[in-house]
Design a protein around this motif. Structure first.
Motif, PDB file in Angstrom:
ATOM      1  N   UNK A 104       0.847  -1.197   0.000  1.00  0.00           N
ATOM      2  CA  UNK A 104       0.000   0.000   0.000  1.00  0.00           C
ATOM      3  C   UNK A 104       0.884   1.250   0.000  1.00  0.00           C
ATOM      4  N   UNK A 105       0.787   2.015  -1.089  1.00  0.00           N
ATOM      5  CA  UNK A 105       1.614   3.217  -1.219  1.00  0.00           C
ATOM      6  C   UNK A 105       1.321   4.257  -0.140  1.00  0.00           C
ATOM      7  N   UNK A 106       0.121   4.239   0.436  1.00  0.00           N
ATOM      8  CA  UNK A 106      -0.198   5.196   1.501  1.00  0.00           C
ATOM      9  C   UNK A 106       0.724   4.992   2.703  1.00  0.00           C
ATOM     10  N   UNK A 107       1.142   3.776   2.950  1.00  0.00           N
ATOM     11  CA  UNK A 107       2.105   3.484   4.018  1.00  0.00           C
ATOM     12  C   UNK A 107       3.529   3.525   3.482  1.00  0.00           C
ATOM     13  N   UNK A 108       3.786   2.689   2.467  1.00  0.00           N
ATOM     14  CA  UNK A 108       5.146   2.520   1.956  1.00  0.00           C
ATOM     15  C   UNK A 108       5.729   3.770   1.341  1.00  0.00           C
ATOM     16  N   UNK A 109       4.913   4.544   0.645  1.00  0.00           N
ATOM     17  CA  UNK A 109       5.398   5.770   0.015  1.00  0.00           C
ATOM     18  C   UNK A 109       5.964   6.758   1.022  1.00  0.00           C
ATOM     19  N   UNK A 110       5.276   6.882   2.168  1.00  0.00           N
ATOM     20  CA  UNK A 110       5.774   7.777   3.227  1.00  0.00           C
ATOM     21  C   UNK A 110       7.132   7.317   3.742  1.00  0.00           C
ATOM     22  N   UNK A 111       7.277   5.998   3.873  1.00  0.00           N
ATOM     23  CA  UNK A 111       8.546   5.459   4.382  1.00  0.00           C
ATOM     24  C   UNK A 111       9.673   5.613   3.372  1.00  0.00           C
ATOM     25  N   UNK A 112       9.359   5.422   2.098  1.00  0.00           N
ATOM     26  CA  UNK A 112      10.369   5.608   1.041  1.00  0.00           C
ATOM     27  C   UNK A 112      10.890   7.040   1.076  1.00  0.00           C
ATOM     28  N   UNK A 113       9.971   7.989   1.212  1.00  0.00           N
ATOM     29  CA  UNK A 113      10.375   9.397   1.259  1.00  0.00           C
ATOM     30  C   UNK A 113      11.161   9.708   2.532  1.00  0.00           C
ATOM     31  N   UNK A 114      10.628   9.295   3.678  1.00  0.00           N
ATOM     32  CA  UNK A 114      11.262   9.611   4.956  1.00  0.00           C
ATOM     33  C   UNK A 114      12.644   8.988   5.084  1.00  0.00           C
ATOM     34  N   UNK A 115      12.795   7.740   4.633  1.00  0.00           N
ATOM     35  CA  UNK A 115      14.064   7.025   4.770  1.00  0.00           C
ATOM     36  C   UNK A 115      15.002   7.258   3.581  1.00  0.00           C
ATOM     37  N   UNK A 116      14.536   8.033   2.615  1.00  0.00           N
ATOM     38  CA  UNK A 116      15.317   8.355   1.414  1.00  0.00           C
ATOM     39  C   UNK A 116      15.798   7.088   0.687  1.00  0.00           C
ATOM     40  N   UNK A 117      14.835   6.206   0.445  1.00  0.00           N
ATOM     41  CA  UNK A 117      15.130   4.946  -0.238  1.00  0.00           C
ATOM     42  C   UNK A 117      15.145   5.191  -1.736  1.00  0.00           C
ATOM     43  N   UNK A 118      16.227   4.800  -2.389  1.00  0.00           N
ATOM     44  CA  UNK A 118      16.344   4.950  -3.839  1.00  0.00           C
ATOM     45  C   UNK A 118      15.870   3.677  -4.517  1.00  0.00           C
ATOM     46  N   UNK A 119      15.065   3.833  -5.568  1.00  0.00           N
ATOM     47  CA  UNK A 119      14.520   2.700  -6.308  1.00  0.00           C
ATOM     48  C   UNK A 119      14.979   2.750  -7.753  1.00  0.00           C
ATOM     49  N   UNK A 120      15.243   1.580  -8.314  1.00  0.00           N
ATOM     50  CA  UNK A 120      15.575   1.506  -9.735  1.00  0.00           C
ATOM     51  C   UNK A 120      15.150   0.136 -10.271  1.00  0.00           C
TER      52      UNK A 120
END
Length: 141
Positions: A85-101
């Motif tokens: 669920x992006x509503x949860x995971x998206x916040x964590x990706x932003x807060x933790x500065x997780x890079x995706x590729x």
């Protein structure tokens, strides 16, 4: 490591646990009894901004002829699903500065700390949450 094998409710639980969130695994009775396992936030009060609906769980027992009876249905909490669920995971990706590729095989890589914690997953959220758990538990995925 075991982190690279986590998925679904088990991955959601690992994320919650790594972040110090009071979570539990359980089956919801909002679906058929004995249905899907979910990760829940413990408690009956929805936190501000929580993007989820409550699930109920009943105590199940077998009756005559094998019927399932549900007794004492009670709220067990709100679903916590950062790996789907992006509503949860998206916040964590932003807060933790997780890079995706994207990877060449159609999966996704997630990176925290310039290569210190790398993880791979079928979806961007799965990869990101695996990397997050690895970083909080100091394991390479």
């Amino acid at each position: 490591s075991i982190v690279c094998k986590l998925e679904g409710a088990e991955l959601d639980y690992a994320v919650g646990h790594a972040l110090g969130i009071n979570v539990e695994l359980g089956r919801s009775s909002n679906v058929v009894p004995g249905g899907s396992i979910h990760c829940f936030l413990r408690g009956e009060t929805k936190p501000d901004g929580w993007p989820s609906t409550p699930y109920l769980r009943g105590e199940m027992k077998r009756g005559f002829f094998g019927q399932v009876q549900i007794d004492s249905v009670r709220p067990i909490g709100f679903v916590y699903a950062p790996s789907t669920d992006w509503a949860f995971g998206g916040q964590l990706i932003e807060r933790e500065r997780i890079e995706l590729s994207p990877s060449k095989d159609g999966q996704w890589f997630a990176d925290i700390g310039s290569g210190r914690f790398l993880a791979k997953g079928v979806t961007p959220l799965m990869a990101a949450m695996r990397a997050l758990v690895a970083s909080k538990t100091d394991q390479s995925s």
